[in-house]
Design a protein around this motif. Structure first.
Motif, short mmCIF file in Angstrom:
data_model
loop_
_atom_site.label_atom_id
_atom_site.label_comp_id
_atom_site.label_asym_id
_atom_site.label_seq_id
_atom_site.Cartn_x
_atom_site.Cartn_y
_atom_site.Cartn_z
N LEU A 170 -7.09 -0.50 6.46
CA LEU A 170 -6.07 0.24 5.88
C LEU A 170 -4.86 -0.14 6.55
O LEU A 170 -3.89 -0.06 5.64
N VAL A 217 -3.53 -3.24 4.58
CA VAL A 217 -3.23 -3.01 3.41
C VAL A 217 -1.74 -2.32 3.40
O VAL A 217 -0.73 -2.76 2.56
N ALA A 242 0.24 0.55 -1.87
CA ALA A 242 -1.06 0.54 -2.27
C ALA A 242 -1.98 1.29 -1.39
O ALA A 242 -3.18 1.52 -1.70
N ARG A 286 -3.75 4.55 -2.24
CA ARG A 286 -4.67 4.10 -3.18
C ARG A 286 -5.90 3.86 -2.61
O ARG A 286 -7.17 4.16 -2.88
N TYR A 287 -5.61 3.11 -1.73
CA TYR A 287 -6.59 2.08 -0.96
C TYR A 287 -7.48 3.04 0.06
O TYR A 287 -8.60 3.16 -0.23
N ARG A 300 -9.79 4.94 -2.55
CA ARG A 300 -10.92 4.06 -2.66
C ARG A 300 -11.93 3.96 -1.62
O ARG A 300 -13.16 4.09 -1.99
N LEU A 326 -12.69 -4.04 -2.21
CA LEU A 326 -12.20 -2.63 -2.30
C LEU A 326 -10.40 -2.80 -2.32
O LEU A 326 -9.91 -2.00 -3.20
N ALA A 327 -9.89 -3.72 -1.44
CA ALA A 327 -8.63 -4.00 -1.28
C ALA A 327 -8.31 -4.80 -2.65
O ALA A 327 -7.03 -4.48 -3.17
N SER A 381 -9.47 -4.31 -5.37
CA SER A 381 -9.31 -3.33 -6.54
C SER A 381 -8.07 -2.52 -6.57
O SER A 381 -7.75 -1.65 -7.74
N VAL A 382 -7.25 -2.55 -5.61
CA VAL A 382 -5.93 -2.05 -5.82
C VAL A 382 -4.75 -2.90 -5.73
O VAL A 382 -3.68 -2.53 -5.38
#
Length: 353
Positions: free
Chosen positions: A90, A93, A100, A103-104, A107, A128-129, A131-132
């Motif tokens: 996290l 990101v 982002a 949103r991460y 997710r 998953l990263a 995906s955003v």
């Protein structure tokens, strides 16, 4: 506009983050201009087994029920893994694409609670990263690195310092604390920043009203950190700490004190007709069905803003009954407008992140 920004102490594995996801989504959606900084505090320091895992699982189930969010039947059946890798991902990101990070976080928590698969491996966290819209290598290279560990350590230290000086802040609600434990290592703060220097100086307000006695009991503790989630709002050189349990109106009051024009509250004019009907004892859902508000358009706008969202989140953002939203979403799915994800969340069909 005032110099407003928000700081969210969080952890993707924390039941409280799942419990208050609809509220936090509503705040983020309504006040889209408000910049956020997520600060993970590694609520699950080490793997939990036995009774500790059972207690954690119960808290997660209760959180899902309270928020009308799904919880996987086999959630944490084999224990609760440490949230350190997810927290490191996290902050990576956040460093790469700050916009982002919220949103991460969503997710990560959806994969954990709704799908029952807490992400712990670098590859899963990287996927998953992506995906955003964040490059997977940003996360893959960060997880397990001293740099990312140090960044999480600094966020934990910010949380500890907040509770130690809680009396210096205006406080809404009664924030809960977790024991610090061994989350801060001796050399954690010595590494290079992993968040691009976003750890700005504290904005303590010595003139703010003192916290109530229950809150002062947490202040001065050198061994406590916020139990996620907890929000600190900065308004120039003033700060307000808001416990999400106080609800949306408390956030609205704080934010509009400093900037009355902040946020998109056009829904208030559309709510007026429903409020008149409910004032005459017409049930909320009946009033919603009698209203001429364009619910379909509103739902699509919300999904565009959030990327993907559960029924309870959409209902919170639209200020509608969850069943009204559920029926509208099913209708739009039949028309091919929206689709459901593996976690049970909704997204616009053919939408790319």
């Amino acid at each position: 506009m005032s110099d407003l920004r928000a700081e969210l102490f969080c952890d993707p594995f924390a039941p409280g983050v799942w419990r208050f996801r609809p509220l936090l989504s509503r705040i983020g959606y309504t006040f889209s201009e408000l910049p956020w900084t997520v600060r993970p505090v590694a609520a699950v320091e080490t793997r939990l087994e036995g009774e500790a895992a059972d207690s954690f699982r119960t808290a997660a189930t209760q959180a899902g029920a309270a928020a009308d969010l799904p919880v996987a039947a086999d959630l944490f059946a084999e224990g609760v893994p440490s949230s350190w890798p997810a927290c490191e991902a996290l902050v990576a990101v956040r460093s790469s694409q700050p916009e982002a990070a919220r949103r991460y976080l969503d997710r990560l928590s959806a994969r954990t609670f709704a799908e029952g698969e807490p992400p712990t491996s670098a590859d899963t966290l990287a996927a998953l990263a992506e995906s955003v819209g964040v490059a997977g290598d940003v996360v893959r290279d960060a997880v397990g690195s001293r740099r990312a560990t140090a960044a999480v350590g600094r966020d934990i230290e910010r949380g500890r310092a907040l509770f130690e000086t809680l009396h210096a802040h205006e406080v809404r609600g009664d924030p809960e604390a977790d024991e610090l434990g061994a989350r801060l290592s001796d050399d954690g703060g010595a590494a290079d920043p992993a968040d691009g220097g976003d750890d700005s100086a504290e904005h303590d307000d010595a003139d703010a009203p003192s916290a109530p006695a229950a809150q002062r009991s947490l202040a001065g503790s050198a061994s406590a950190v916020p139990r996620p989630p907890l929000v600190r709002i900065y308004a120039g050189d003033r700060t307000v700490v808001v416990d999400p349990r106080t609800g949306f109106d408390e956030f609205l009051d704080v934010l509009h004190r400093y900037d009355p024009d902040l946020g998109d509250l056009d829904w208030e004019s559309q709510l007026y007709g429903r409020k008149v009907m409910t004032a005459y004892s017409i049930p909320d859902r009946t009033a919603e069905h009698l209203s001429t508000e364009p619910y379909g358009e509103k739902i699509r706008t919300i999904l565009t803003a959030l990327g993907e969202a559960f029924t309870a989140e959409v209902a919170a953002c639209a200020d509608l009954d969850a069943e009204t939203v559920r029926l509208e979403l099913r209708s739009q799915r039949a028309d091919g407008v929206v689709e459901s994800t593996d976690s049970g969340a909704w997204t616009l069909s053919n939408q790319t992140d």
